[in-house]
Design an enzyme around this catalytic site. Structure first.
Site, PDB file in Angstrom:
ATOM      1  CE  LYS A  82      31.595  52.451 -35.674  1.00  0.00           C
ATOM      2  NZ  LYS A  82      30.638  53.147 -35.905  1.00  0.00           N
TER       3      LYS A  82
HETATM    4  C1  E4P Z   1      31.595  56.076 -37.667  1.00  0.00           C
HETATM    5  O1  E4P Z   1      31.655  54.775 -37.591  1.00  0.00           O
HETATM    6  C2  E4P Z   1      30.668  56.671 -36.690  1.00  0.00           C
HETATM    7  O2  E4P Z   1      29.668  56.243 -36.444  1.00  0.00           O
HETATM    8  C3  E4P Z   1      30.551  58.072 -37.153  1.00  0.00           C
HETATM    9  O3  E4P Z   1      31.108  58.424 -38.475  1.00  0.00           O
HETATM   10  C4  E4P Z   1      30.594  59.185 -36.022  1.00  0.00           C
HETATM   11  O4  E4P Z   1      30.236  60.527 -36.789  1.00  0.00           O
HETATM   12  P1  E4P Z   1      29.872  61.781 -35.967  1.00  0.00           P
HETATM   13  O5  E4P Z   1      31.301  62.268 -35.626  1.00  0.00           O
HETATM   14  O6  E4P Z   1      29.351  62.494 -37.004  1.00  0.00           O
HETATM   15  O7  E4P Z   1      29.046  61.254 -34.924  1.00  0.00           O
END
Ligand code: E4P
Length: 222
Positions: free
Chosen positions: A89
């Site tokens: 990521k």
């Molecule tokens: C995606 O890969 C992220 O980890 C996640 O969806 C972020 O979500 P949040 O805005 O609830 O922290």
């Protein structure tokens, strides 16, 4: 539509897996922090990602914490070496775009994260990201239209035939999942609470109670 769970908590991942519908996992540094807090002890990052990968055969996103090209390349290679199903990521910044392209040339797949605009998503696809993660809920939180971003990305990718999969992220509730599905997002990543809410409808519960009551009465009559 593929369902990913957005957590680094092993018990939550196991629970979602037990439903039989889990296709993958997304993690991030904040989710790692929560998992360590819940475990009540420090977690070794690589070891923990390995455990998640062993639990779930699908793609598992593990995030780099470096913000320079060189740092992301080093961490990206390390993460990809943990298991075959790790997807690296990488944040949507200039060095991140460069790293996505360079890692792709080495055969390492990436999930381009923290996407808040369609032009960012265009760059990620051109760089060769395996996934693009538009953050729907965080846009909604900032009085912007998170679903519109998903729609625009899908439209752009469809026009040019990019292979990058649209991974609807930062999902807060079932309507985000429904709208993403209607738009044709390839993946939705969501917390366990949202996965469970997808199942719930009060009329199902009321109807089932009625059927069970009537079945008891029917049996008493026979
Ligand atoms: C995606 O890969 C992220 O980890 C996640 O969806 C972020 O979500 P949040 O805005 O609830 O922290």
């Amino acid at each position: 539509m593929k369902f990913f769970i957005d957590t680094a908590d092993l018990s939550e991942i196991q629970e979602a897996k037990d439903m039989g519908l889990l296709d993958g996992v997304t993690t991030n540094p904040s989710l790692m922090k929560v998992a360590a807090e819940r475990a009540g002890q420090p977690l070794d990052f690589a070891d923990h990602i390995g455990k998640i990968c062993d639990l779930v055969p699908g793609d598992v996103s593990a995030e780099v914490t470096a913000v320079t090209f060189d740092g992301m390349m080093i961490q990206g290679r390390e993460l990809a070496a943990i298991r075959n199903n790790v997807v690296v990521k990488i944040p949507l910044i200039l060095d991140g775009i460069k790293a996505i392209k360079a890692l792709a040339q080495e055969g390492i797949r990436s999930n381009c994260t923290l996407c808040f605009s369609p032009t960012q998503a265009l760059l990620a696809a051109k760089a060769g990201a395996a996934y693009i993660s538009p953050f729907i809920g965080r846009l909604d939180d900032a009085s912007s239209d998170g679903m519109k971003l998903v729609q625009e990305i899908i439209e752009i990718y469809s026009v040019y035939g990019y292979d990058t999969e649209v991974l609807a992220a930062s999902i807060r509730h079932p309507m985000h999942v429904l709208e993403s599905a209607l738009m044709g997002a390839h993946v939705a990543t969501m917390p366990l609470s949202v996965i469970k809410k997808l199942l719930y409808h009060p009329l199902t519960d009321i109807g089932l109670t009625q059927f069970m009551d009537d079945w008891s009465k029917f049996q008493e009559q026979s």
